[in-house]
Design a protein around this motif. Structure first.
Motif, short mmCIF file in Angstrom:
data_model
loop_
_atom_site.label_atom_id
_atom_site.label_comp_id
_atom_site.label_asym_id
_atom_site.label_seq_id
_atom_site.Cartn_x
_atom_site.Cartn_y
_atom_site.Cartn_z
N GLN A 1 0.88 -1.04 0.02
CA GLN A 1 0.05 -0.13 -0.07
C GLN A 1 1.03 1.16 0.08
O GLN A 1 2.01 1.33 0.54
CB GLN A 1 -0.57 0.00 1.36
CG GLN A 1 -2.35 -0.57 1.04
CD GLN A 1 -2.87 -0.67 2.48
OE1 GLN A 1 -2.64 -1.25 3.36
NE2 GLN A 1 -3.81 0.31 2.56
N GLY B 1 -5.14 -5.30 5.20
CA GLY B 1 -5.56 -4.35 6.27
C GLY B 1 -5.80 -5.06 7.67
O GLY B 1 -6.05 -4.58 8.68
N ASN C 1 1.31 0.41 11.06
CA ASN C 1 1.83 1.00 10.00
C ASN C 1 3.03 2.04 10.76
O ASN C 1 2.66 3.05 11.44
CB ASN C 1 1.06 2.07 9.20
CG ASN C 1 1.54 2.77 8.32
OD1 ASN C 1 2.44 2.73 7.77
ND2 ASN C 1 0.60 3.41 7.33
N PRO D 1 -4.02 4.02 3.38
CA PRO D 1 -5.26 3.86 4.09
C PRO D 1 -6.03 4.99 4.27
O PRO D 1 -5.34 6.15 4.33
CB PRO D 1 -4.59 3.23 5.63
CG PRO D 1 -3.04 3.07 5.43
CD PRO D 1 -2.81 3.77 4.11
N TYR E 1 -8.34 -5.92 12.45
CA TYR E 1 -7.56 -5.05 11.31
C TYR E 1 -6.87 -4.12 12.06
O TYR E 1 -6.97 -3.29 12.95
CB TYR E 1 -8.67 -4.25 10.51
CG TYR E 1 -9.53 -5.20 9.63
CD1 TYR E 1 -9.23 -5.25 8.23
CD2 TYR E 1 -10.36 -5.77 9.98
CE1 TYR E 1 -9.90 -6.13 7.45
CE2 TYR E 1 -11.30 -6.51 9.21
CZ TYR E 1 -11.02 -6.55 8.00
OH TYR E 1 -11.91 -7.59 7.01
N ASP F 1 -5.76 -1.80 10.00
CA ASP F 1 -6.15 -0.56 9.16
C ASP F 1 -7.63 -0.19 9.58
O ASP F 1 -8.34 -0.89 9.17
CB ASP F 1 -5.77 -0.76 7.71
CG ASP F 1 -6.30 0.41 6.93
OD1 ASP F 1 -6.67 1.34 7.42
OD2 ASP F 1 -5.92 0.20 5.83
N SER G 1 -9.50 1.86 8.42
CA SER G 1 -10.39 2.19 7.54
C SER G 1 -10.95 1.23 6.81
O SER G 1 -11.83 1.21 5.99
CB SER G 1 -9.51 3.26 6.24
OG SER G 1 -8.56 2.19 5.60
N ARG G 2 -10.36 -0.27 7.02
CA ARG G 2 -11.01 -1.25 6.31
C ARG G 2 -11.82 -2.05 7.22
O ARG G 2 -12.46 -2.97 6.97
CB ARG G 2 -9.68 -2.30 5.90
CG ARG G 2 -8.99 -1.33 4.81
CD ARG G 2 -8.44 -2.50 3.75
NE ARG G 2 -7.19 -1.99 3.46
CZ ARG G 2 -6.45 -2.82 2.40
NH1 ARG G 2 -7.02 -3.87 1.80
NH2 ARG G 2 -5.32 -2.48 2.05
#
Lengths: 303, 205
Positions: free
Chosen positions: A84, A249, A267, B29, B158, B160, B162-163
């Protein structure tokens, strides 16, 4: 006077012909490994990084079809998961709370379609003496109840080094570092020389002495080309931070399996991520820092 | 001629970089849309009766049987209210044999009498059993702080936001509130390394 000894010329000719024939035989030797299972497409397949979209799709379809036929499972999907933008992965492990239960290794074993008989896993959990940091004295085959008094536990897997020795030694560029920091292997390009296995200071790479044997019902059908698809015999493999999950994700399988919450993943480029908070607030170190490998896997203590 | 050479070099250079890596990156993201989902704490809805010291009415369990779980309401929905004892050893009838190793706390430090039975904070404020996290956080600040930032306690889901959401578990999923030290257990999946099989004496210093 006679001409120079004619037998010498003949001898040279014979020698040259023999060497030539030998070199030719060696050059076409790969053809002798041609078997029924090896299609022309597979034989001529390029390095993953040289494939364009159409070629890659054909490769994925071929692998997926073969896997579905071999395991009689129509739900097997092999995809190409790409990095990503704006994401670089980091992983941290809390040595204060790890109890050495090896559930991470078990989750890796199942998630990444490892050979069942050999209990293969990308994670080794070292049982170490408290107060000692001698990794060579760490034991991996403990069977007693954990945590044992006077011991601490240090799971070791691929450290996804930014300056990765394994990548440098690969003679055919079958392994490289991707943009999100994950070191990957193209199993179709690897020649199995095991230089990378020898170069890794963390013992993180594994060699497939034989093709993994997994019962059909235990196959993880969610597979990535560069990660957990079932590897062929004779190639090297390694932890990919479960890129088929993390690039979608999700959290890595070893983190989800950890009962104590010793593992933190996220991240590194997101200043508000959990991993950044750990790196900024905890007492963090990396393994074998003096080697200059610059790992993306960190260890920390609570106290 | 010079221009052509430059062009050819450029084509060569871009051709060697690896086409996939340059062409196909996933988007970054997005904004966080999902929060943290707390899983319901199963152990808070039941009382564990170990084989030793179980209530007299309980059926005899064969040795080695798993502990019997009884929902709190089975008794507490109808039983008359009684004042709480100071220590579990004072319990004569029920909750006998309760292992209590949690500092100098007393029953009433966390429990309050009432229908249905509840918990309370140090301020006296009543607390539903599902909110026990706040109760623990009163004393265990560092752990609470780490928990909130994903550095304590197991999780799934997750990274992330956003997911998808992150699923978290409660303190009591791992720590028995009456004896909170984590008990551990037997390790799984012992390695079957070729080296370990071939040279067991070398691998075991």
């Amino acid at each position: 006077m006679t001409t120079p000894n004619p037998s010498r010329r003949v001898a040279l000719k014979v020698l040259g012909a023999t060497l030539g024939a030998g070199a030719f035989a060696r050059a076409v030797a790969p053809l002798t490994e041609w078997t029924k299972e090896l299609s022309l497409d597979a034989f001529l397949q390029k390095n993953y990084r040289e494939l364009d979209r159409t070629e890659l799709d054909a490769v994925l379809a071929r692998h997926q079809q073969a896997a579905r036929e071999k395991y009689q499972r129509d739900d097997i999907v092999i995809e190409d998961y790409r990095p990503q933008e704006g994401v670089e992965f980091g992983y941290a492990l809390n040595l204060s709370v790890c109890i050495g239960c090896r559930r991470c290794a078990e989750a890796c074993h199942e998630e990444n379609n490892h050979d069942r008989r050999t209990h293969q896993s990308y994670i080794r959990v070292l049982e170490m003496e408290q107060g000692s940091f001698d990794m060579s004295a760490g034991r991996v085959d403990y069977e007693h109840a954990v945590p044992a008094p006077g011991k601490y536990y240090m799971p070791v897997q691929c450290q996804q080094c930014d300056n990765a020795p394994c990548v440098k030694v690969c003679p055919v560029q079958a392994t490289w570092k991707e943009r999100d920091g994950i070191v990957v292997v193209d199993y179709d390009w690897c020649i199995g020389c095991r230089y990378c296995e020898a170069a890794c200071p963390y013992h993180a790479r594994r060699f497939n002495w034989s093709a993994p044997e997994i019962p059909s019902e235990e196959i993880n059908p969610n597979q990535g080309y560069l990660s957990n698809r079932v590897r062929p015999a004779g190639v090297v493999e390694k932890c990919t931070f479960c890129l088929h999950r993390t690039r979608a994700g999700r959290l890595p399988a070893c983190l989800e399996a950890c009962p104590t919450g010793a593992r933190v993943f996220g991240n590194l480029l997101d200043p508000n991520s959990d991993i950044r908070r750990v790196l900024e607030n905890k007492r963090v170190f990396v393994l074998k820092e003096e080697l200059g490998t610059r790992p993306r896997f960190f260890y920390f203590f609570d106290k | 001629m010079r221009l052509f050479t430059l062009f050819a070099l450029t084509v060569l250079a871009t051709g060697c970089n690896g086409r996939l890596a340059d062409e196909r990156l996933q988007p970054p993201p997005g904004p966080a849309q999902h929060g943290t989902v707390m899983e319901p704490p199963p152990s808070l809805t039941a009382v564990v009766l170990p084989e030793q010291g179980r209530a007299s009415f309980a059926p005899a369990l064969p040795s080695g049987a798993p502990p019997l779980r009884v929902a709190c309401g089975t008794c507490h929905a109808t039983a008359p209210e009684r004042p709480l004892p100071a220590k579990p050893e004072q319990l004569q009838q029920f909750h006998q044999g309760l292992a209590f190793k949690h500092g100098a706390l007393e029953c009433a430090s966390c429990h309050s009498v009432g229908q249905p039975p509840r918990l309370h904070l140090a301020t006296g404020e009543a607390l539903e059993t599902s909110e026990a996290l706040k109760l623990c956080a009163q004393c265990h600040g560092p752990q609470w702080r780490d928990f909130q930032r994903g550095a304590h306690g197991g999780m799934r889901g997750y990274w992330d936001a956003s997911r998808g959401p992150k699923e978290r578990i409660h303190c009591v999923n791992c720590h028995d509130p009456h004896a909170p030290r984590y008990v551990g257990g037997q390790p799984v999946l012992p390695p079957r390394d070729r080296l370990l099989e071939a040279h067991p004496q070398e691998a075991q210093p």
